[in-house]
Design a protein around this motif. Structure first.
Motif, PDB file in Angstrom:
ATOM      1  N   TYR A   1       0.731   5.421   0.884  1.00 43.08           N
ATOM      2  CA  TYR A   1      -0.010   6.508   1.516  1.00 43.08           C
ATOM      3  C   TYR A   1       0.806   7.793   1.407  1.00 43.08           C
TER       4      TYR A   1
ATOM      5  N   ASP B   1      -3.252  13.719   8.161  1.00 44.76           N
ATOM      6  CA  ASP B   1      -3.261  12.277   8.358  1.00 44.76           C
ATOM      7  C   ASP B   1      -2.895  11.599   7.042  1.00 44.76           C
ATOM      8  N   PRO B   2      -2.405  10.382   7.107  1.00 49.92           N
ATOM      9  CA  PRO B   2      -2.038   9.666   5.876  1.00 49.92           C
ATOM     10  C   PRO B   2      -3.254   9.430   4.998  1.00 49.92           C
TER      11      PRO B   2
ATOM     12  N   PHE C   1       4.041  -0.530   8.419  1.00 51.14           N
ATOM     13  CA  PHE C   1       4.492   0.638   7.676  1.00 51.14           C
ATOM     14  C   PHE C   1       6.009   0.765   7.654  1.00 51.14           C
ATOM     15  N   GLY C   2       6.512   1.270   6.545  1.00 50.11           N
ATOM     16  CA  GLY C   2       7.912   1.632   6.454  1.00 50.11           C
ATOM     17  C   GLY C   2       8.149   2.987   7.078  1.00 50.11           C
TER      18      GLY C   2
ATOM     19  N   LYS D   1      -8.026  -0.994   2.672  1.00 46.96           N
ATOM     20  CA  LYS D   1      -7.129   0.124   2.909  1.00 46.96           C
ATOM     21  C   LYS D   1      -7.505   0.719   4.253  1.00 46.96           C
TER      22      LYS D   1
ATOM     23  N   PHE E   1       4.447   7.007   2.640  1.00 49.71           N
ATOM     24  CA  PHE E   1       4.602   5.745   3.350  1.00 49.71           C
ATOM     25  C   PHE E   1       4.234   4.582   2.451  1.00 49.71           C
TER      26      PHE E   1
ATOM     27  N   PHE F   1      -4.647   7.379   1.613  1.00 47.78           N
ATOM     28  CA  PHE F   1      -4.376   6.222   0.773  1.00 47.78           C
ATOM     29  C   PHE F   1      -4.219   6.642  -0.689  1.00 47.78           C
TER      30      PHE F   1
ATOM     31  N   GLN G   1       1.284  11.532   3.299  1.00 50.20           N
ATOM     32  CA  GLN G   1       0.979  12.332   4.481  1.00 50.20           C
ATOM     33  C   GLN G   1       1.545  13.735   4.307  1.00 50.20           C
TER      34      GLN G   1
ATOM     35  N   TYR H   1       0.850  -1.191   0.000  1.00 51.91           N
ATOM     36  CA  TYR H   1       0.000   0.000   0.000  1.00 51.91           C
ATOM     37  C   TYR H   1       0.885   1.239   0.000  1.00 51.91           C
TER      38      TYR H   1
ATOM     39  N   PHE I   1      -2.790   7.875  15.752  1.00 53.09           N
ATOM     40  CA  PHE I   1      -3.821   7.818  14.726  1.00 53.09           C
ATOM     41  C   PHE I   1      -4.745   6.631  14.976  1.00 53.09           C
TER      42      PHE I   1
ATOM     43  N   PHE J   1      -7.653   6.984   8.000  1.00 50.24           N
ATOM     44  CA  PHE J   1      -7.135   7.466   9.273  1.00 50.24           C
ATOM     45  C   PHE J   1      -7.938   8.649   9.803  1.00 50.24           C
ATOM     46  N   GLY J   2      -7.932   8.780  11.126  1.00 49.09           N
ATOM     47  CA  GLY J   2      -8.408  10.003  11.741  1.00 49.09           C
ATOM     48  C   GLY J   2      -7.358  11.082  11.579  1.00 49.09           C
ATOM     49  N   ALA J   3      -7.682  12.275  12.055  1.00 43.17           N
ATOM     50  CA  ALA J   3      -6.794  13.421  11.864  1.00 43.17           C
ATOM     51  C   ALA J   3      -5.554  13.364  12.747  1.00 43.17           C
TER      52      ALA J   3
ATOM     53  N   LEU K   1       4.783   4.871  10.843  1.00 43.15           N
ATOM     54  CA  LEU K   1       3.657   4.518  11.686  1.00 43.15           C
ATOM     55  C   LEU K   1       3.894   3.143  12.307  1.00 43.15           C
TER      56      LEU K   1
ATOM     57  N   LYS L   1      -7.395   2.007  -5.833  1.00 44.34           N
ATOM     58  CA  LYS L   1      -6.795   3.291  -6.158  1.00 44.34           C
ATOM     59  C   LYS L   1      -7.526   4.366  -5.381  1.00 44.34           C
ATOM     60  N   GLY L   2      -6.767   5.215  -4.722  1.00 44.79           N
ATOM     61  CA  GLY L   2      -7.363   6.291  -3.942  1.00 44.79           C
ATOM     62  C   GLY L   2      -7.164   7.621  -4.621  1.00 44.79           C
TER      63      GLY L   2
ATOM     64  N   LEU M   1       5.313  13.282   3.138  1.00 41.25           N
ATOM     65  CA  LEU M   1       5.933  12.024   3.572  1.00 41.25           C
ATOM     66  C   LEU M   1       5.149  10.900   2.911  1.00 41.25           C
TER      67      LEU M   1
END
Lengths: 116, 116
Positions: free
Chosen positions: A35, A42-43, A107-108, B103, A90, A45, A37, A33, B90, B106-108, B44, A57-58, A88
Motif C-alpha cells: 500500500y 489514506d493508504p 501491517f509492517g 484487498k 506499507f 492498494f 500512503q 500486500y 481508519f 480505506f476511508g480517509a 497500521l 493490481k491496484g 509511506l
C-alpha cells in the motif's frame, strides 16, 4: 510475536533514481500486500501476491514492479522516481491457510520514501 | 464499488469521556469491515473486524464497534477514552480480488485527539 518487517525504514532518493523496498511477512503467512500512503492520505492498494503469484493490481504506476520470492518475502522496485512518489509504503501480510479470505492483514511499520 | 466513508476528519474528546469514530459503508453483498489505528510515524495496527455474527464486535485496547445494517454504519466506540488513544483511525472494507483474495479499501481517516 513476530511482525511484518520492512526495510529500509527511511529512504531518500533523487528524482529519476531507483529504489527497492523489502518486506518480510509474518512466518507462515502466504500473502503479501503493498500500500502507498501519501501525506495526509489514506493508504492506497498497489499490488498483492499469493504463493508468489500476483493476485491483484491496484493503482500502481508502470514504473513500479514487485515480486514475491520463494521464502515469501517481497520486493517493490521503483524506477524513474518522481517527487510525487514520496510517501509511506506499507507492506501487509495475511494467511489464507489459517483464516481464509476473512483473515485480517497485519501491517509492517512502513518505509518512508522521500524523493528530492 | 465497495467503499467506506468517515464523515469526520477530527474528533476531540476529554479523557474519561466516551469516544465514537464514525464509519459508513457502501457494499454490495455482505460487508467485511475493519478498523485500524495509526500512531504517528508508525504502521497500521489492527483493532477489530466484522465478518458475521453479533453486531457488537469487541477488539483491542478496549475498543468495540457496532455494525448497523439498516444505517450501513460501523462506528468505533470506546466507553472511556485515554490520552494514549490519540491517533489516526481508519475504517476499511474488504474488496474481493480475482484470485479469491482481498484487498482493503480505506476511508480517509479520522484524527482523534483526547485531551487530559
Amino acid at each position: 510475536a513476530a511482525g511484518v518487517i520492512q526495510s529500509p525504514r527511511h529512504l531518500i532518493k533523487e528524482k529519476r533514481e531507483t529504489a527497492t523496498l523489502k518486506c518480510y511477512p509474518i512466518p507462515r503467512h502466504d500473502t503479501v500486500y503493498w500500500y502507498q500512503q501519501g501525506p495526509g492520505q489514506d493508504p492506497q492498494f498497489l499490488i498483492s501476491f499469493y504463493e508468489k503469484m500476483q493476485s491483484d493490481k491496484g493503482s500502481i504506476p508502470d514504473r513500479f514492479s514487485a515480486q514475491q520470492f520463494s521464502d515469501y518475502h517481497s520486493e517493490l522496485n521503483m524506477s524513474s522516481l518522481e517527487l510525487g512518489d514520496s510517501a509511506l509504503y506499507f507492506c501487509a501480510s495475511s494467511s489464507r491457510l489459517s483464516g481464509g479470505a476473512y483473515n485480517e492483514q497485519f501491517f509492517g511499520p512502513g518505509t518512508r520514501l522521500t524523493v528530492l | 464499488a465497495q467503499s467506506v466513508a468517515q464523515p469526520e476528519d477530527q474528533v476531540n474528546v476529554a479523557e474519561g469521556n466516551p469516544l465514537t469514530v464514525k464509519c459508513t459503508y457502501s457494499v454490495s453483498g455482505n460487508p467485511y469491515l475493519f478498523w485500524y489505528v495509526q500512531y504517528p510515524n508508525r504502521g497500521l495496527q489492527f483493532l477489530l473486524k466484522y465478518i458475521t455474527g453479533d453486531n457488537l464486535v469487541k477488539g483491542s485496547y478496549g475498543f468495540e464497534a457496532e455494525f448497523n445494517k439498516s444505517q450501513t454504519s460501523f462506528h468505533l466506540k470506546k466507553p472511556s477514552a485515554l490520552v494514549s488513544d490519540s491517533a489516526l483511525y481508519f475504517c476499511a472494507v474488504r474488496v474481493a480480488t480475482p484470485l479469491n483474495d482481498y484487498k482493503l479499501s480505506f476511508g480517509a481517516g479520522t484524527t482523534v485527539t483526547v485531551r487530559a
